[in-house]
Design a protein around this motif. Structure first.
Motif, mmCIF file in Angstrom:
data_model
loop_
_atom_site.group_PDB
_atom_site.id
_atom_site.type_symbol
_atom_site.label_atom_id
_atom_site.label_comp_id
_atom_site.label_asym_id
_atom_site.label_seq_id
_atom_site.Cartn_x
_atom_site.Cartn_y
_atom_site.Cartn_z
ATOM 1 N N ARG A 63 -80.943 85.128 -47.671
ATOM 2 C CA ARG A 63 -80.530 84.218 -49.038
ATOM 3 C C ARG A 63 -81.572 83.162 -49.257
ATOM 4 N NH1 ARG A 63 -75.642 81.447 -48.357
ATOM 5 N NH2 ARG A 63 -75.383 78.712 -49.002
ATOM 6 N N SER A 64 -80.796 83.096 -50.665
ATOM 7 C CA SER A 64 -81.241 81.878 -51.988
ATOM 8 C C SER A 64 -80.527 81.410 -52.348
ATOM 9 C CB SER A 64 -81.482 83.199 -53.093
ATOM 10 O OG SER A 64 -80.315 83.971 -53.483
ATOM 11 N N GLY A 65 -81.095 80.062 -52.930
ATOM 12 C CA GLY A 65 -80.568 79.176 -53.257
ATOM 13 C C GLY A 65 -80.529 77.834 -51.340
ATOM 14 N N ARG A 66 -79.227 77.158 -51.287
ATOM 15 C CA ARG A 66 -79.116 75.748 -50.547
ATOM 16 C C ARG A 66 -79.087 76.198 -48.930
ATOM 17 N NH1 ARG A 66 -77.514 71.060 -53.256
ATOM 18 N NH2 ARG A 66 -76.358 71.466 -54.837
ATOM 19 N N SER A 67 -80.096 76.247 -48.190
ATOM 20 C CA SER A 67 -80.005 76.142 -46.834
ATOM 21 C C SER A 67 -78.984 74.954 -46.177
ATOM 22 C CB SER A 67 -81.498 75.937 -46.310
ATOM 23 O OG SER A 67 -81.501 75.130 -45.662
ATOM 24 N N THR A 68 -78.637 74.180 -46.930
ATOM 25 C CA THR A 68 -77.270 73.485 -46.813
ATOM 26 C C THR A 68 -75.898 73.395 -46.967
ATOM 27 O OG1 THR A 68 -78.387 71.872 -46.082
ATOM 28 C CG2 THR A 68 -76.652 70.833 -46.044
ATOM 29 N N LEU A 69 -74.588 73.922 -46.614
ATOM 30 C CA LEU A 69 -73.627 74.421 -46.797
ATOM 31 C C LEU A 69 -72.703 73.436 -46.692
ATOM 32 C CD1 LEU A 69 -73.241 78.206 -45.711
ATOM 33 C CD2 LEU A 69 -73.693 76.827 -47.688
#
Length: 209
Positions: A63-69
């Protein structure tokens, strides 16, 4: 500071949880057996070969970008990488936070060898991690409001044994930008650690309100 999170649907959340939670649990078990293993050198090398293969498999798509959704239905953040409760972080204690209608929250979980300080006892820093997160959860309305730890004080009443534990927290009061929370870590015989925390709404969030 940007606190806008990419939304994840309830269906996708459930799918990811069903897929990745067993993987994280397996990694936790691997850490536990790795701590206590006494296999011979040849077996260690064999295990390393399997671990390298697993690393290659899992690394094929990252996954790229945010690790928090953000959970689209509840509005709460989904922090898979969080070191206190991240579903996909094997170093996180295996906690699932439960929220009650009165605003209190709690969790029941088991801490094994990876969280050991003195032999047979939970490391004091792990107790602090658990309680800091739980107080933060309750002070921020389930992490839906930007309130961050200002101070936290802990009283270690006695040793916390490895094994089944419970942690709980509640808000005592609020004064302007400050929210005062209290929590406890306990075993079957009662409280082992008490915590008091002050959580602050940052200036940018006050200005936005």
């Amino acid at each position: 500071m940007d606190f806008t999170f990419e939304a994840i649907s309830a269906e996708e959340y459930d799918r990811q949880r069903a897929s990745y939670e067993p993987l994280t649990d397996a990694l936790r078990r691997l850490i536990d057996v790795g701590i206590h293993t006494e296999v011979d050198d040849a077996t260690v090398q064999q295990a390393l070969t399997h671990l390298a293969a697993a690393e290659e498999l899992l690394g094929r798509q990252q996954r790229s970008g945010r690790s928090t959704l953000r959970h689209a239905d509840t509005g709460r953040p989904v922090a898979w990488a969080n070191p206190a409760v991240g579903l996909r972080n094997a170093i996180a204690p295996p906690m699932r936070i439960e929220h009650e209608p009165d605003g209190t929250c709690w969790s029941e979980f088991t801490l094994g060898p990876a969280y050991e300080g003195p032999p047979g006892w939970v490391h004091g820093g792990i107790a602090a991690l658990v309680l800091d997160h739980l107080l933060g959860e309750v002070a921020s309305d389930g992490l839906t409001q930007p309130r961050f730890t200002g101070t936290i004080s802990l009283r270690y009443l006695r040793g916390t044994p490895l094994g089944p534990l419970r942690a709980e927290a509640f808000v005592e009061r609020s004064e302007g930008a400050k929210t005062f929370a209290r929590g406890y870590l306990m075993d079957a015989d009662g409280v082992t650690v008490e915590a008091d925390g002050v959580f602050i709404t940052p200036a940018w969030a006050r200005d936005a309100g």
